[in-house]
Write a protein that holds these residues in place. Structure first.
Motif, PDB file in Angstrom:
ATOM      1  N   VAL A   1       0.840  -1.208   0.000  1.00 19.37           N
ATOM      2  CA  VAL A   1       0.000   0.000   0.000  1.00 19.37           C
ATOM      3  C   VAL A   1       0.871   1.252   0.000  1.00 19.37           C
ATOM      4  O   VAL A   1       0.698   2.155  -0.820  1.00 19.37           O
ATOM      5  N   LEU A   2       1.842   1.310   0.906  1.00 18.49           N
ATOM      6  CA  LEU A   2       2.696   2.498   1.010  1.00 18.49           C
ATOM      7  C   LEU A   2       3.563   2.680  -0.233  1.00 18.49           C
ATOM      8  O   LEU A   2       3.887   3.800  -0.616  1.00 18.49           O
TER       9      LEU A   2
ATOM     10  N   ARG B   1       1.323   4.569  -2.928  1.00 16.07           N
ATOM     11  CA  ARG B   1       0.516   5.630  -2.318  1.00 16.07           C
ATOM     12  C   ARG B   1       0.003   6.627  -3.357  1.00 16.07           C
ATOM     13  O   ARG B   1      -1.010   7.289  -3.124  1.00 16.07           O
ATOM     14  N   GLU B   2       0.696   6.753  -4.484  1.00 17.70           N
ATOM     15  CA  GLU B   2       0.216   7.682  -5.518  1.00 17.70           C
ATOM     16  C   GLU B   2      -1.191   7.315  -5.977  1.00 17.70           C
ATOM     17  O   GLU B   2      -2.016   8.194  -6.233  1.00 17.70           O
TER      18      GLU B   2
ATOM     19  N   ILE C   1      -3.402   5.689  -4.131  1.00 15.59           N
ATOM     20  CA  ILE C   1      -4.312   5.971  -3.021  1.00 15.59           C
ATOM     21  C   ILE C   1      -4.715   7.449  -3.062  1.00 15.59           C
ATOM     22  O   ILE C   1      -5.901   7.796  -2.922  1.00 15.59           O
TER      23      ILE C   1
ATOM     24  N   ASP D   1       2.576  13.165   4.243  1.00 18.18           N
ATOM     25  CA  ASP D   1       1.881  11.869   4.235  1.00 18.18           C
ATOM     26  C   ASP D   1       2.899  10.773   4.529  1.00 18.18           C
ATOM     27  O   ASP D   1       3.943  10.701   3.910  1.00 18.18           O
ATOM     28  N   ASN D   2       2.574   9.939   5.502  1.00 25.95           N
ATOM     29  CA  ASN D   2       3.495   8.891   5.940  1.00 25.95           C
ATOM     30  C   ASN D   2       2.808   8.033   6.994  1.00 25.95           C
ATOM     31  O   ASN D   2       1.770   8.434   7.537  1.00 25.95           O
TER      32      ASN D   2
ATOM     33  N   TYR E   1      -1.235   4.937   7.853  1.00 29.48           N
ATOM     34  CA  TYR E   1      -0.916   5.925   6.810  1.00 29.48           C
ATOM     35  C   TYR E   1      -1.778   7.154   7.050  1.00 29.48           C
ATOM     36  O   TYR E   1      -3.001   7.057   7.125  1.00 29.48           O
TER      37      TYR E   1
ATOM     38  N   ILE F   1      -2.530  11.257   5.970  1.00 32.02           N
ATOM     39  CA  ILE F   1      -2.342  12.281   4.935  1.00 32.02           C
ATOM     40  C   ILE F   1      -2.914  13.592   5.454  1.00 32.02           C
ATOM     41  O   ILE F   1      -4.102  13.677   5.792  1.00 32.02           O
TER      42      ILE F   1
ATOM     43  N   CYS G   1      -5.810   6.665   7.542  1.00 32.40           N
ATOM     44  CA  CYS G   1      -5.973   5.423   6.771  1.00 32.40           C
ATOM     45  C   CYS G   1      -5.605   4.188   7.587  1.00 32.40           C
ATOM     46  O   CYS G   1      -4.489   4.084   8.107  1.00 32.40           O
TER      47      CYS G   1
END
Length: 478
Positions: A364-365, A368-369, A371, A385-386, A403, A405, A415
């Motif tokens: 997922v990470l 992330r673009e 998402i 975002d992290n 996650y 944002i 998230c």
């Protein structure tokens, strides 16, 4: 002979092709993790173009400067058709090559440049002189250097005063995005379900060469068993090869660090304590090398009030193969060597619900673009975002968000990443509410709960009504 399918890297190919229209010579650096597809990308770009490619000898304890010179000379003779020359001077070999590429559209490629030049302290100075005095005089020449030892390339080329103002373009290859992983699996005949594909990706990540090992005539479990739990499997021996080829004599320290991160993220001091290695600049350098090599990620948290990056950072083992090896292959090495798992299915200690937890988070990470795109968040609107860590203080509780944002519009997308074969229960709502209550939200900030899942969210009104957005991550494959 039919050529292997080339999938993805459209943007990288586009960037390289743009250099063909330049009216001056180009010096290009390509770097990235071992097996990420650097050589394959360059091969695709150089197709149907006049190309001179030299590859360094893999590092061995007894390999000398002269061994590298002799190998260079042999390959140079093979690509030019001219007699092999014997010399102990790189300048002579560069001059010999330069005579062959002085006119016309031509590509010169030094693959695994750190291997070529690591045994001679004068190598880079002579290469710099050859570029200035010989190679760049052909305005149609594209000179590409690439390698897996990213710290060597950074220290000796990208950050070197000798090459300042000479680098035309730098490409750093990352793992393939999910859609390209799926395309590559299809190209190699794999037609399994979404769940089956994510099993494979939990082991391979988005590393092209690992994905290419998976055969369409086997299901996911069979592929993983063959490559990881049989003595002849490529992924059984890959871990040692990575650390031997990329990190050389210091490989044990690097192994200790990734092993310390196998069970989850940790801060610098925690790593120092776990591996019993004094907190020092040297340890920081080891961590930086692993980060630049594409094996770990350094996730900074930040102040929700000011948006400024905090000193708090956690290191995360972001490479799925390394974690799978450390958790499930390494402890059973001797049994694998003795053939204990040759018959039957996957070993019974593989529980996919357990395996997929941190591996799914990495996927997922790493994507992330997509998402952000699904949440209609523009990159220019993001403050940070992290993965997010909030330490307990007098005024607020501690909490961790998979996650987070934060945007300049005072929206905070919280998230939760959940892998589950079974439908996710309404308990997820209670867990999310608890996290949001713990967050030290600035005044006027709206917390928007987001659930990222794979194949199976219950349709209960609680889930549907509470979450701002539910994202089926499996859809990103297509």
């Amino acid at each position: 002979m039919e050529q292997e399918a080339f999938v993805g890297r459209e943007e990288e190919i586009k960037q390289l092709r743009a250099l063909l229209k330049k009216r001056s010579a180009s010096f290009v650096v390509v770097k990235g993790r071992r097996r990420i597809g650097k050589s394959r990308l360059i091969e695709e770009f150089s197709k149907n173009r006049k190309t001179y490619k030299i590859t360094g000898l893999a590092p061995e304890p007894n390999t000398t400067k002269q061994d590298q010179l002799d190998e260079f000379a042999k390959q140079l003779s093979a690509v030019t058709g001219l007699p092999e020359i014997k010399t102990d001077d790189w300048s002579k070999l560069f001059a010999f090559l330069a005579r062959e590429v002085k006119t016309g559209q031509v590509l010169v490629i030094f693959d695994e440049i750190s291997w070529i030049g690591s045994k001679d302290s004068a190598f880079l100075a002579k290469l710099k002189n050859a570029w200035d005095d010989l190679f760049k005089k052909n305005p149609k020449l594209i000179f590409i250097v690439c390698g897996s030892v990213s710290t060597w390339i950074d220290d000796n080329i990208l950050n070197s005063k000798a090459f300042y103002g000479r680098i035309s373009w730098t490409l750093e290859l990352n793992p393939l995005p999910l859609a390209d992983c799926n395309r590559l699996l299809k190209a190699h005949g794999f037609r399994g379900s979404t769940y089956e594909k994510f099993k494979l990706l939990s082991v391979t990540g988005g590393i092209p060469w690992y994905i290419e090992l998976m055969q369409g005539n086997f299901n996911a479990d069979e592929n993983i068993k063959r490559q990881c739990f049989l003595k002849g499997g490529a992924l059984f021996g890959e871990f040692e090869q990575i650390f031997h080829d990329v990190f050389g004599k210091q490989d044990q320290v690097y192994k200790d660090i990734v092993e310390a991160l196998a069970d989850g993220a940790a801060e610098y001091k925690e790593i120092s304590k776990k591996i019993d290695y004094k907190s020092s600049g040297r340890l920081s350098n080891y961590l930086t090398a692993l980060e630049k090599g594409g094996f770990i990620s350094k996730d900074f948290t930040w102040s929700l009030a000011s948006g400024k990056e905090s000193k708090i950072a956690q290191y995360r083992l972001s490479d799925n193969y390394l974690r799978f090896y450390l958790k499930y292959i390494s402890p059973h090495q001797e049994k694998i060597k003795k053939g204990h798992y040759n018959k039957g299915g996957l070993p019974n200690f593989i529980n996919w619900d357990t395996v997929m937890g941190l591996q799914f988070e990495n996927l997922v990470l790493g994507n992330r673009e997509k998402i952000l795109e699904l949440l209609s968040i523009r990159p220019e609107d993001i403050i940070s975002d992290n993965p997010y860590l909030q330490k307990q203080k007098t005024r607020h509780k501690g909490c961790q968000v998979d996650y987070l944002i934060q945007t300049k519009y005072k929206n905070l997308y919280v998230c939760e990443i959940k892998f589950s074969r079974s439908p996710i229960s309404a308990k997820a709502v209670d867990e999310m509410k608890k996290k949001i209550r713990a967050l030290a939200l600035p005044r006027g900030t709206s917390a928007l709960p987001v659930l990222i899942h794979l194949d199976g969210v219950t349709h209960s009104p609680e889930i549907k009504d509470y979450f701002y957005e539910t994202i089926d991550f499996g859809e990103l494959l297509y």
